[in-house]
Structures are given as structure tokens and as C-alpha cells.
Design a protein around this motif. Structure first.
Motif, PDB file in Angstrom:
ATOM      1  N   PHE A 271       0.837  -1.200   0.000  1.00 11.01           N
ATOM      2  CA  PHE A 271       0.000   0.000   0.000  1.00 11.01           C
ATOM      3  C   PHE A 271       0.872   1.250   0.000  1.00 11.01           C
ATOM      4  CE2 PHE A 271      -2.805   3.196   1.859  1.00 11.01           C
ATOM      5  CZ  PHE A 271      -4.018   2.932   1.246  1.00 11.01           C
ATOM      6  N   ALA A 272       1.907   1.232   0.838  1.00  8.44           N
ATOM      7  CA  ALA A 272       2.806   2.386   0.959  1.00  8.44           C
ATOM      8  C   ALA A 272       3.547   2.660  -0.346  1.00  8.44           C
ATOM      9  CB  ALA A 272       3.803   2.145   2.094  1.00  8.44           C
ATOM     10  N   CYS A 273       3.942   1.601  -1.045  1.00  2.00           N
ATOM     11  CA  CYS A 273       4.659   1.760  -2.309  1.00  2.00           C
ATOM     12  C   CYS A 273       3.792   2.432  -3.368  1.00  2.00           C
ATOM     13  CB  CYS A 273       5.155   0.408  -2.816  1.00  2.00           C
ATOM     14  SG  CYS A 273       6.551  -0.261  -1.877  1.00  2.00           S
ATOM     15  N   TYR A 274       2.526   2.053  -3.410  1.00  2.00           N
ATOM     16  CA  TYR A 274       1.622   2.701  -4.362  1.00  2.00           C
ATOM     17  C   TYR A 274       1.431   4.181  -4.004  1.00  2.00           C
ATOM     18  CZ  TYR A 274       0.312  -1.660  -6.656  1.00  2.00           C
ATOM     19  OH  TYR A 274       0.327  -2.824  -7.385  1.00  2.00           O
ATOM     20  N   LEU A 278       2.381   7.345  -6.513  1.00  2.00           N
ATOM     21  CA  LEU A 278       1.402   8.351  -6.917  1.00  2.00           C
ATOM     22  C   LEU A 278       1.728   9.736  -6.371  1.00  2.00           C
ATOM     23  CD1 LEU A 278      -1.784   6.138  -6.529  1.00  2.00           C
ATOM     24  CD2 LEU A 278      -0.847   7.035  -8.668  1.00  2.00           C
ATOM     25  N   SER A 279       2.650   9.813  -5.419  1.00  2.00           N
ATOM     26  CA  SER A 279       3.043  11.109  -4.869  1.00  2.00           C
ATOM     27  C   SER A 279       4.071  11.815  -5.749  1.00  2.00           C
ATOM     28  CB  SER A 279       3.634  10.934  -3.462  1.00  2.00           C
ATOM     29  OG  SER A 279       4.936  10.359  -3.516  1.00  2.00           O
ATOM     30  N   TYR A 354       1.928   7.815   3.905  1.00  2.00           N
ATOM     31  CA  TYR A 354       2.659   6.546   3.732  1.00  2.00           C
ATOM     32  C   TYR A 354       4.009   6.702   3.025  1.00  2.00           C
ATOM     33  CZ  TYR A 354      -1.451   3.958   5.275  1.00  2.00           C
ATOM     34  OH  TYR A 354      -2.491   3.458   6.014  1.00  2.00           O
ATOM     35  N   VAL A 355       4.316   7.914   2.584  1.00  2.00           N
ATOM     36  CA  VAL A 355       5.563   8.119   1.843  1.00  2.00           C
ATOM     37  C   VAL A 355       6.782   7.724   2.648  1.00  2.00           C
ATOM     38  CG1 VAL A 355       7.108   9.935   0.982  1.00  2.00           C
ATOM     39  CG2 VAL A 355       4.752   9.850   0.192  1.00  2.00           C
ATOM     40  N   GLU A 359       9.683   4.881   1.854  1.00  2.00           N
ATOM     41  CA  GLU A 359      11.100   5.208   1.721  1.00  2.00           C
ATOM     42  C   GLU A 359      11.974   4.408   2.678  1.00  2.00           C
ATOM     43  OE1 GLU A 359      10.953   9.410   2.221  1.00  2.00           O
ATOM     44  OE2 GLU A 359      10.596   9.813   0.094  1.00  2.00           O
ATOM     45  N   GLU A 360      11.410   4.037   3.819  1.00  2.00           N
ATOM     46  CA  GLU A 360      12.150   3.222   4.785  1.00  2.00           C
ATOM     47  C   GLU A 360      12.538   1.858   4.199  1.00  2.00           C
ATOM     48  OE1 GLU A 360       9.730   2.867   8.242  1.00  2.00           O
ATOM     49  OE2 GLU A 360       9.889   5.005   8.775  1.00  2.00           O
ATOM     50  N   LEU A 361      11.749   1.385   3.244  1.00  2.00           N
ATOM     51  CA  LEU A 361      12.021   0.083   2.637  1.00  2.00           C
ATOM     52  C   LEU A 361      13.375   0.075   1.930  1.00  2.00           C
ATOM     53  CD1 LEU A 361       8.514  -0.607   1.053  1.00  2.00           C
ATOM     54  CD2 LEU A 361       9.472  -1.707   3.086  1.00  2.00           C
TER      55      LEU A 361
END
Length: 382
Positions: A271-274, A278-279, A354-355, A359-361
Motif C-alpha cells: 500500500f505504501a509503495c503505491y 502516486l506522490s 505513507y511516503v 522510503e524506509e524500505l
């Protein structure tokens, strides 16, 4: 010693006289290898002056004559190395045509398969480079990939070149990029569990991994590796393989789309990646697929207002481009919840929530370090 006379005539550029003499001598002694060689090299000279698409009929005629001469193995290889270079010139000239004659390329490829040349060699490299000009235009380019394989490259094939001050991707990098794209395109057309394709991808992945280690400057290979692993149903290890590339390209929306694919749809990281994708500032028509996947997640979470916003954006963009609205979107718009829901005016706030998690990933495998700040520049906020 008439074969020497033939060579002398060739040297003088008197090819018609050389041809007549060579044919006479071969008729007198048809088993004489020197007579055969003399005639073969005359035909080669005719090939050389006809090695372009506009002279293809003559090229084919002299090719057939040359290939009809029965030569020993040693003589064949020496001759074929030179013939391959002329064939490559014809192939290059074909790709300069405004309308690509694909049937001609098919025929030239069949000719290439008849040549006995060493791998690696200058001739082999030249043929590969010539055929790669058709990477986006020739439907049968995959035949070249399969035929030449991965073991016939010269050292120079691994190096990028420069033309008119512009860097040109190396032959090897082009070859691997094209192979990866071929497998990915095939995976979209065939069922995900197609065993034959999966087997081929699994055989290719270790070869690709070795190339990534050998040439880390080939920047898109880790991306392709991750996509191929996913296409083959592998998730374990995908994130690790993809992270170095993702860090370099983290401002590209499609990087986050691939990262999303490495997680289960129910995982918040997906979810966070999407949201991160989109940001980013990207051409809106490129984001249609991501918006649809994200909308599906929103619907599953019961976030109908947010989901309706994404669907409306998809419809708006497709209409602006004059594109047809696909059935899966129409199905959603016809559902009861859609008509009963008030759309969000924007999902930017949701993306921004969620950005940082996304980014933490990128840095989850980096060990923490203690950093001592000795000075703060308040004027520059540094």
C-alpha cells in the motif's frame, strides 16, 4: 598457376576477368582446392561491392554461387569470417529503410545461420550488433537472441561506445536488456503458471545474475531481474536484488510499482509503495495502471471515497487521451457502492501519510550508526 592469375586480377579490380578465368580453371580441374578457393574469393569480392539493400538481388546471386562451392573446413572458416562482415553491412542497410522489409530480415538471418564463424570473433560481434538494430521493429528478433546465446561476446562487446559525443549502450547490455524484455512480454501473453516459460526464465536468471555482478554499470539489469523473478513466481530474494537499483531510481514511479509487486497485496508495505508512486510528479497517462491497482486495494480496505477518486482520475485521463474505458473500470463504476459514494477531492494527504514508510524500505538493510552533529548552520537550515 592460374589461381595466382585470378588473385592478381582481383587485386587489380578486374573482377569480371577474374571470374571468367576462375570458372574456366575450375571446369578444367573441379577437385583442385586452389581453384575452388580462387573462385570463392572472386564471388566474395562481388558480394563486397553489392553489400547493401538496394543491391540485394545481386548480393543473393553471388551468395548462392559462393555457398555452392565445396570447400574444406579450414578454408570455409577464413572465408566465412569475411562474408559475415558483408552480410552485416546488408543488415544494417535494411534497417535504414523507411518501411522495414521484415521478410528480408528473416531471410538474412537464415543466411547468417549458414556461416561457420568462431565465437567470439569480430564477425560474430558485428552480426549481433547488426541484428540488434531491430530490437523494437523486427518481430523475429527473439530468434537472434536464441541463436547467438550468451557465450560468444568479445571483450569489446562489453564496453559502451561513443558516437557524435553521445554514449552508446554496449552490445552485451543491449542483448541482455532485449532478452529480459522478451521474457517479460512472453509472461504477459501466457498464463502465469506456464511451466515451459517459467523453466526458461529460471535457467536465464543465474546467467543474468552473473552479468549483474560482472557489469554493475548496466543499470537496468537488476530491475529486469526483479521483474523476471516475479514473473516466475519467485518473491523471496526479489527485494534484495532490486534495492540497489531502486535506490538509484527512487524518483521514478515505476520503481515503486515494482517494489509494490514484491509484497503481498494485504501487506501495508505494498500500500505504501503505491502511495509513494502516486506522490511523485509523473505524466498522468503513465499512472493509469498504478491507479487501478491502488483503487483495488482501497476498495478492499473499504476506503470507497478514496477509491472513487482514483477511478475518476483514470476515466478523466483516458477520455482526455481519447482512449476506450476498459471493462474492468466500467464494472466498478456500475457497482452500487460507487454511485452511493462521494468522491474525495484529492488523495494527496493519504499518499503523504505513507511516503516515509515506503522510503524506509530502501534502507531497511542499512545498519544504524551513531552520528555526531558538530555544527548547525541556521541560516541555510543545514
Amino acid at each position: 598457376m592460374s589461381f595466382k592469375d585470378v588473385k592478381e586480377l582481383r587485386t587489380q579490380g578486374k573482377l569480371n576477368e577474374a571470374l571468367k578465368l576462375a570458372l574456366v580453371e575450375l571446369a578444367i580441374d573441379s577437385e583442385n582446392i586452389w581453384n575452388k578457393r580462387a573462385l570463392a574469393w572472386v564471388y566474395y569480392d562481388f558480394l563486397k561491392i553489392n553489400s547493401e539493400y538496394s543491391k540485394l538481388n545481386d548480393f543473393n546471386r553471388y551468395w548462392d554461387n559462393l555457398m555452392g562451392i565445396d570447400l574444406s573446413e579450414d578454408n570455409i572458416q577464413i572465408l566465412h569470417e569475411s562474408v559475415a562482415l558483408q552480410l552485416g553491412k546488408v543488415i544494417f542497410s535494411v534497417f535504414r529503410e523507411s518501411e522495414l522489409p521484415t521478410n528480408v530480415l528473416d531471410e538474412l538471418f537464415e543466411k547468417a545461420k549458414l556461416l561457420s564463424i568462431e565465437r567470439p570473433s569480430k564477425a560474430n560481434s558485428f552480426l549481433i550488433k547488426a541484428f540488434l538494430k531491430g530490437s523494437t521493429t523486427w518481430p523475429n528478433i527473439h530468434l537472434v537472441l536464441d541463436y547467438f546465446g550468451f557465450e560468444g561476446f568479445s571483450d569489446s562487446d562489453y564496453l559502451s561506445e561513443e558516437f557524435n559525443g553521445k554514449a552508446i549502450t554496449s552490445t552485451v547490455e543491449k542483448f541482455y536488456n532485449l532478452t529480459c524484455k522478451f521474457f517479460l512480454d512472453a509472461s504477459k501473453k501466457l498464463p502465469a503458471n506456464h511451466s515451459n516459460l517459467v523453466d526458461q526464465i529460471n535457467v536465464f536468471l543465474p546467467i543474468l545474475s552473473k552479468q549483474i555482478i560482472r557489469n554493475p554499470e548496466y543499470q537496468f539489469l537488476p530491475y529486469f531481474k526483479a521483474k523476471l523473478m516475479l514473473a516466475a513466481g519467485q518473491r523471496e530474494g526479489v527485494l534484495e536484488a532490486f534495492l540497489p537499483f531502486a535506490k538509484r531510481k527512487r524518483n521514478e514511479f515505476w520503481v515503486w510499482e515494482v517494489l509494490a509487486e514484491t509484497f503481498d497485496k494485504s501487506d501495508e508495505s505494498c500500500f505504501a509503495c503505491y502511495c509513494k508512486a502516486l506522490s511523485l510528479k509523473s505524466p498522468q497517462e503513465f499512472l493509469i495502471g498504478i491507479r487501478k491497482d491502488f483503487a483495488d486495494l482501497l476498495i478492499a480496505k473499504g476506503l470507497h471515497g478514496e477509491a472513487k477518486y482514483e477511478i475518476e482520475k483514470i476515466v478523466e485521463i483516458r477520455n482526455a487521451q481519447g482512449w476506450k474505458i476498459p471493462n474492468d473500470i466500467l464494472t466498478i463504476t456500475n457497482q452500487s457502492w460507487y454511485s452511493e459514494t462521494i468522491s474525495k477531492s484529492s488523495n494527496v494527504d493519504l499518499y503523504n501519510q505513507y511516503v516515509s514508510k515506503a522510503e524506509e524500505l530502501l534502507f531497511q538493510s542499512v545498519e544504524e550508526e551513531i552520528i555526531v552533529v558538530e555544527f548547525v548552520n541556521h541560516d541555510k537550515q543545514m
